[in-house]
Scaffold this motif. Structure first.
Motif, PDB file in Angstrom:
ATOM      1  N   SER A 294       0.846  -1.178   0.000  1.00 14.01           N
ATOM      2  CA  SER A 294       0.000   0.000   0.000  1.00 14.01           C
ATOM      3  C   SER A 294       0.890   1.239   0.000  1.00 14.01           C
ATOM      4  O   SER A 294       1.773   1.371   0.853  1.00 14.01           O
TER       5      SER A 294
ATOM      6  N   ASP B 188       1.295   5.453   0.009  1.00 13.02           N
ATOM      7  CA  ASP B 188       0.678   6.736   0.296  1.00 13.02           C
ATOM      8  C   ASP B 188       1.746   7.822   0.234  1.00 13.02           C
ATOM      9  O   ASP B 188       2.857   7.583  -0.246  1.00 13.02           O
ATOM     10  N   ALA B 189       1.443   9.005   0.726  1.00  9.74           N
ATOM     11  CA  ALA B 189       2.343  10.153   0.606  1.00  9.74           C
ATOM     12  C   ALA B 189       3.657   9.949   1.371  1.00  9.74           C
ATOM     13  O   ALA B 189       4.673  10.546   1.015  1.00  9.74           O
TER      14      ALA B 189
ATOM     15  N   SER C  50       5.258   6.985   1.779  1.00 12.11           N
ATOM     16  CA  SER C  50       5.908   5.728   1.405  1.00 12.11           C
ATOM     17  C   SER C  50       7.362   5.904   1.007  1.00 12.11           C
ATOM     18  O   SER C  50       8.223   5.121   1.410  1.00 12.11           O
TER      19      SER C  50
ATOM     20  N   ASN D 115      -2.867   1.928  -4.437  1.00 10.47           N
ATOM     21  CA  ASN D 115      -2.430   3.298  -4.658  1.00 10.47           C
ATOM     22  C   ASN D 115      -3.323   4.268  -3.901  1.00 10.47           C
ATOM     23  O   ASN D 115      -4.494   4.407  -4.209  1.00 10.47           O
ATOM     24  N   HIS D 116      -2.741   4.954  -2.906  1.00 15.75           N
ATOM     25  CA  HIS D 116      -3.466   5.999  -2.183  1.00 15.75           C
ATOM     26  C   HIS D 116      -2.905   7.370  -2.547  1.00 15.75           C
ATOM     27  O   HIS D 116      -3.169   8.349  -1.864  1.00 15.75           O
ATOM     28  N   LEU D 117      -2.127   7.432  -3.624  1.00 16.38           N
ATOM     29  CA  LEU D 117      -1.608   8.699  -4.123  1.00 16.38           C
ATOM     30  C   LEU D 117      -2.583   9.262  -5.151  1.00 16.38           C
ATOM     31  O   LEU D 117      -3.605   8.653  -5.455  1.00 16.38           O
TER      32      LEU D 117
END
Length: 147
Positions: free
Chosen positions: A3, A5-6, A8, A57-59
C-alpha cells in the motif's frame, strides 16, 4: 501486496538505510525495492499491478507511484546483495519477459533493423537507381517484350 501513500518514499528510504547500516545478512528490503524499480517504469505498469491487487495506490495518480519507484533508483547507497529467494523471483520475471514473442520481435527489430538503418538506406538508394536506369533504358530501346 503493498500500500502506497504520501509517506511511502520516506519510509522506504529509511528502511533501506536502516538495513544497510545493519548489514549482517542479505538485504531483502533493498532487493525488493530494486525489484519493484525494475518492474515499474511507467503509469501503465502501475495500472496493471493495481488492477491485479499487488499495489494499492493511495496517491493522486498512477504516474506518482511510477515516479516514486523510479526515484528510488537514485539511492546511491543501495548496493546489490545476494538474496536467494528474491534472485530467483527476479530471474523468473526476466525469463518470462524475455520469452514473450513481442519482446523477441522488438529486440530483433532494434538490433537488426534500427541499428542498420544507414545500410538499408544505401541499399534502397542503389535499388532505386537501378530501377530508374532500367526504366530509362526500356523507354529508349522499347524492351516492353522482355518485362
Amino acid at each position: 501486496m503493498i500500500s502506497l501513500d504520501a509517506n511511502s518514499e520516506f519510509i522506504f528510504r529509511n528502511l533501506v538505510a536502516y538495513e544497510l547500516s545493519h548489514a549482517s545478512g542479505p538485504m531483502f528490503f533493498a532487493r525488493y525495492v530494486e525489484l519493484m524499480n525494475g518492474i515499474i517504469d511507467t503509469e501503465e505498469d502501475v495500472r496493471l499491478l493495481r488492477e491485479r491487487g499487488i499495489v494499492f495506490n493511495h496517491l493522486k495518480s498512477d504516474q506518482e507511484v511510477a515516479n516514486l519507484w523510479n526515484g528510488m533508483s537514485k539511492c546511491k547507497s543501495i548496493r546489490l546483495t545476494k538474496a536467494p529467494l528474491l534472485d530467483k523471483v527476479i530471474d523468473d520475471v526476466n525469463r518470462y519477459y524475455n520469452s514473450r514473442w513481442t519482446v523477441k520481435i522488438g529486440k530483433f527489430m532494434k538490433h537488426s533493423v534500427f541499428s542498420s538503418w544507414k545500410f538499408l538506406t544505401v541499399l534502397a538508394s542503389i535499388v532505386l537507381l537501378l530501377l530508374m536506369a532500367v526504366e530509362s533504358f526500356c523507354s529508349v530501346y522499347k524492351c516492353g517484350g522482355i518485362f
